[in-house]
Write a protein that holds these residues in place. Structure first.
Motif, PDB file in Angstrom:
ATOM      1  N   ALA A  37       3.354  -4.068  -4.070  1.00 54.71           N
ATOM      2  CA  ALA A  37       3.107  -4.930  -5.224  1.00 54.71           C
ATOM      3  C   ALA A  37       3.579  -4.238  -6.506  1.00 54.71           C
ATOM      4  O   ALA A  37       3.703  -3.010  -6.555  1.00 54.71           O
ATOM      5  CB  ALA A  37       1.615  -5.263  -5.332  1.00 54.71           C
ATOM      6  N   CYS A  68      -2.156  -3.188  -4.434  1.00 53.58           N
ATOM      7  CA  CYS A  68      -2.326  -3.778  -3.104  1.00 53.58           C
ATOM      8  C   CYS A  68      -1.552  -5.084  -3.016  1.00 53.58           C
ATOM      9  O   CYS A  68      -1.865  -6.042  -3.717  1.00 53.58           O
ATOM     10  CB  CYS A  68      -3.809  -4.008  -2.810  1.00 53.58           C
ATOM     11  SG  CYS A  68      -4.128  -4.664  -1.155  1.00 53.58           S
ATOM     12  N   SER A  69      -0.550  -5.112  -2.171  1.00 57.14           N
ATOM     13  CA  SER A  69       0.233  -6.339  -1.992  1.00 57.14           C
ATOM     14  C   SER A  69      -0.580  -7.365  -1.216  1.00 57.14           C
ATOM     15  O   SER A  69      -1.534  -7.039  -0.506  1.00 57.14           O
ATOM     16  CB  SER A  69       1.529  -6.033  -1.232  1.00 57.14           C
ATOM     17  OG  SER A  69       1.229  -5.662   0.112  1.00 57.14           O
ATOM     18  N   MET A  70      -0.212  -8.620  -1.346  1.00 53.49           N
ATOM     19  CA  MET A  70      -0.900  -9.677  -0.610  1.00 53.49           C
ATOM     20  C   MET A  70      -0.661  -9.544   0.889  1.00 53.49           C
ATOM     21  O   MET A  70      -1.513  -9.924   1.697  1.00 53.49           O
ATOM     22  CB  MET A  70      -0.436 -11.047  -1.100  1.00 53.49           C
ATOM     23  CG  MET A  70      -0.925 -11.394  -2.494  1.00 53.49           C
ATOM     24  SD  MET A  70      -2.732 -11.389  -2.647  1.00 53.49           S
ATOM     25  CE  MET A  70      -2.967 -10.006  -3.740  1.00 53.49           C
ATOM     26  N   LEU A 120      -3.127  -6.874   1.961  1.00 48.46           N
ATOM     27  CA  LEU A 120      -4.473  -7.445   1.894  1.00 48.46           C
ATOM     28  C   LEU A 120      -4.721  -8.375   3.087  1.00 48.46           C
ATOM     29  O   LEU A 120      -5.793  -8.343   3.715  1.00 48.46           O
ATOM     30  CB  LEU A 120      -4.648  -8.195   0.577  1.00 48.46           C
ATOM     31  CG  LEU A 120      -6.073  -8.632   0.238  1.00 48.46           C
ATOM     32  CD1 LEU A 120      -6.317  -8.503  -1.264  1.00 48.46           C
ATOM     33  CD2 LEU A 120      -6.344 -10.058   0.680  1.00 48.46           C
ATOM     34  N   SER A 121      -3.718  -9.185   3.430  1.00 53.63           N
ATOM     35  CA  SER A 121      -3.835 -10.092   4.567  1.00 53.63           C
ATOM     36  C   SER A 121      -4.003  -9.316   5.872  1.00 53.63           C
ATOM     37  O   SER A 121      -4.846  -9.665   6.717  1.00 53.63           O
ATOM     38  CB  SER A 121      -2.590 -10.982   4.654  1.00 53.63           C
ATOM     39  OG  SER A 121      -2.610 -11.781   5.817  1.00 53.63           O
ATOM     40  N   PRO A 147      -5.290  -5.624  -6.256  1.00 55.65           N
ATOM     41  CA  PRO A 147      -4.157  -6.552  -6.139  1.00 55.65           C
ATOM     42  C   PRO A 147      -3.515  -6.827  -7.491  1.00 55.65           C
ATOM     43  O   PRO A 147      -4.166  -6.758  -8.533  1.00 55.65           O
ATOM     44  CB  PRO A 147      -4.794  -7.823  -5.559  1.00 55.65           C
ATOM     45  CG  PRO A 147      -6.221  -7.749  -5.988  1.00 55.65           C
ATOM     46  CD  PRO A 147      -6.578  -6.290  -6.051  1.00 55.65           C
ATOM     47  N   GLU A 185      -1.122  -9.827  -8.469  1.00 51.01           N
ATOM     48  CA  GLU A 185      -0.388 -11.028  -8.066  1.00 51.01           C
ATOM     49  C   GLU A 185      -0.841 -12.201  -8.917  1.00 51.01           C
ATOM     50  O   GLU A 185      -2.006 -12.250  -9.345  1.00 51.01           O
ATOM     51  CB  GLU A 185      -0.665 -11.335  -6.584  1.00 51.01           C
ATOM     52  CG  GLU A 185       0.109 -12.506  -6.012  1.00 51.01           C
ATOM     53  CD  GLU A 185       1.595 -12.245  -5.960  1.00 51.01           C
ATOM     54  OE1 GLU A 185       2.270 -12.593  -6.961  1.00 51.01           O
ATOM     55  OE2 GLU A 185       2.090 -11.695  -4.953  1.00 51.01           O
ATOM     56  N   LEU A 191      -2.708 -16.993  -7.665  1.00 51.85           N
ATOM     57  CA  LEU A 191      -3.276 -16.708  -6.360  1.00 51.85           C
ATOM     58  C   LEU A 191      -3.388 -17.995  -5.558  1.00 51.85           C
ATOM     59  O   LEU A 191      -3.919 -18.986  -6.045  1.00 51.85           O
ATOM     60  CB  LEU A 191      -4.657 -16.070  -6.517  1.00 51.85           C
ATOM     61  CG  LEU A 191      -4.679 -14.700  -7.202  1.00 51.85           C
ATOM     62  CD1 LEU A 191      -6.116 -14.301  -7.535  1.00 51.85           C
ATOM     63  CD2 LEU A 191      -4.012 -13.643  -6.334  1.00 51.85           C
ATOM     64  N   HIS A 223      -4.735 -16.266  -0.443  1.00 52.95           N
ATOM     65  CA  HIS A 223      -5.102 -15.003  -1.094  1.00 52.95           C
ATOM     66  C   HIS A 223      -6.593 -14.968  -1.397  1.00 52.95           C
ATOM     67  O   HIS A 223      -7.283 -13.981  -1.119  1.00 52.95           O
ATOM     68  CB  HIS A 223      -4.318 -14.824  -2.403  1.00 52.95           C
ATOM     69  CG  HIS A 223      -2.840 -14.854  -2.238  1.00 52.95           C
ATOM     70  ND1 HIS A 223      -2.004 -15.287  -3.242  1.00 52.95           N
ATOM     71  CD2 HIS A 223      -2.037 -14.527  -1.197  1.00 52.95           C
ATOM     72  CE1 HIS A 223      -0.751 -15.214  -2.835  1.00 52.95           C
ATOM     73  NE2 HIS A 223      -0.745 -14.752  -1.592  1.00 52.95           N
ATOM     74  N   ASN A 267      -8.771 -14.656   1.712  1.00 50.31           N
ATOM     75  CA  ASN A 267      -8.717 -13.293   2.247  1.00 50.31           C
ATOM     76  C   ASN A 267      -9.587 -12.347   1.419  1.00 50.31           C
ATOM     77  O   ASN A 267     -10.323 -11.514   1.965  1.00 50.31           O
ATOM     78  CB  ASN A 267      -7.277 -12.780   2.278  1.00 50.31           C
ATOM     79  CG  ASN A 267      -6.464 -13.381   3.405  1.00 50.31           C
ATOM     80  OD1 ASN A 267      -7.010 -13.837   4.404  1.00 50.31           O
ATOM     81  ND2 ASN A 267      -5.148 -13.376   3.258  1.00 50.31           N
ATOM     82  N   MET A 268      -9.514 -12.467   0.102  1.00 50.30           N
ATOM     83  CA  MET A 268     -10.332 -11.617  -0.768  1.00 50.30           C
ATOM     84  C   MET A 268     -11.818 -11.896  -0.564  1.00 50.30           C
ATOM     85  O   MET A 268     -12.631 -10.962  -0.552  1.00 50.30           O
ATOM     86  CB  MET A 268      -9.944 -11.855  -2.233  1.00 50.30           C
ATOM     87  CG  MET A 268      -8.572 -11.350  -2.609  1.00 50.30           C
ATOM     88  SD  MET A 268      -8.222 -11.647  -4.372  1.00 50.30           S
ATOM     89  CE  MET A 268      -6.449 -11.420  -4.378  1.00 50.30           C
TER      90      MET A 268
END
Length: 207
Positions: free
Chosen positions: A16, A105-107, A110-111, A140, A142, A145, A149, A152-153
Motif C-alpha cells: 500500500a 497494510c494493503s487490502m 488484510l484480506s 491500512p 486506501e 473503502l 474492505h 474484512n476489517m
C-alpha cells in the motif's frame, strides 16, 4: 550473543502507499531500543523505491545491514526475513513476538489475514499473533473503502485486531508532511505503549 533489547516487535511492510509512515515507525522503534523482526513484500520494495527513492538490497541479510545503517540501529537490532522463511521465529507461536504491526497494510494483505490464508510469511506471522492472542495492529491506507474492505476489517476487529487507518489529524496544526506522518506514527506508538515525543498528547498545549 545479541544484546538484550527492551521489546521484540514484528513489523511488516506491504504494497500500500504510505512508506513514510513505515520508515518513521521503524526509526522510532529503533530509538525505543526494540528489536525489530522486519518483513517486506515484493510490492513493498517497489513502493519504497517510488515514494522514498529507497532501494532495499535483495536478500534478508543485505537488507538488514542496509536498514541497520539507514536507521542508525545496533548490530542485530533489525532482522529481515524472506517471504518463504518458514523456520523463522515469526512463523511459530512458540517463538514469535507477541506484538506485530503491518504498516502500511494493503487490502490484499488484510484480506489474506482475514481468511487465514498464510500463503507467505507476513500472512503467517499475523495469523500466529491472532491465534496466540497477541497484539496485531494494521495500518491500512486506501480510499474509498468497499464493503469487502469494511467487512474484512470488522471481522478482524471482532478478533481483537486494532485497525488504525493512516488518517492524520490536523488539530496540532501541522506545518509539513513530516508532521502528518508523525501524527499517525505517534498514535501507533501510543497503542504499543511506547513513549513518544513526536506529537504532544491532546490538551497539553493548553495547560
Amino acid at each position: 550473543m545479541l544484546k538484550s533489547f527492551t521489546r521484540e516487535i514484528t513489523l511488516a511492510l506491504t504494497g500500500a502507499s504510505g512508506m513514510p509512515y513505515a520508515l518513521t515507525l521503524l526509526k522510532t522503534l529503533v530509538s525505543a531500543d526494540c528489536r525489530i523482526h522486519l518483513l517486506m513484500s515484493s510490492a513493498a520494495r517497489v513502493v519504497l523505491k517510488t515514494e522514498n527513492n529507497l532501494t532495499i538490497p535483495a536478500g534478508p541479510q543485505a537488507a538488514a545491514d542496509f536498514l541497520i545503517e539507514h536507521c542508525s540501529a545496533k548490530v542485530g537490532q533489525i532482522v529481515c526475513y524472506g517471504k518463504d522463511e518458514w523456520f523463522s521465529p515469526v512463523a511459530s507461536g512458540s517463538a514469535a513476538p507477541k506484538t506485530m504491526v503491518v504498516c502500511p497494510c494493503s487490502m490484499g494483505t488484510l484480506s489474506a489475514i482475514t481468511s487465514g490464508a498464510s500463503d507467505n510469511l507476513i500472512e503467517r506471522a499475523a495469523d500466529v499473533v491472532i491465534k496466540e492472542k497477541g497484539q496485531l495492529i494494521l495500518v491500512p491506507r486506501e480510499m474509498p473503502l468497499s464493503v469487502i474492505h469494511l467487512e474484512n476489517m470488522t471481522r478482524l476487529a471482532k478478533l481483537g485486531v486494532t485497525i488504525m487507518p493512516a488518517s492524520p489529524g490536523y488539530y496540532h496544526q501541522p506545518q509539513s508532511i513530516e508532521d502528518l506522518v508523525n501524527f499517525v506514527v505517534a498514535r501507533i506508538l501510543d497503542h504499543l505503549s511506547i513513549a513518544q515525543d513526536l506529537i504532544e498528547p491532546w490538551g497539553y498545549k493548553h495547560h
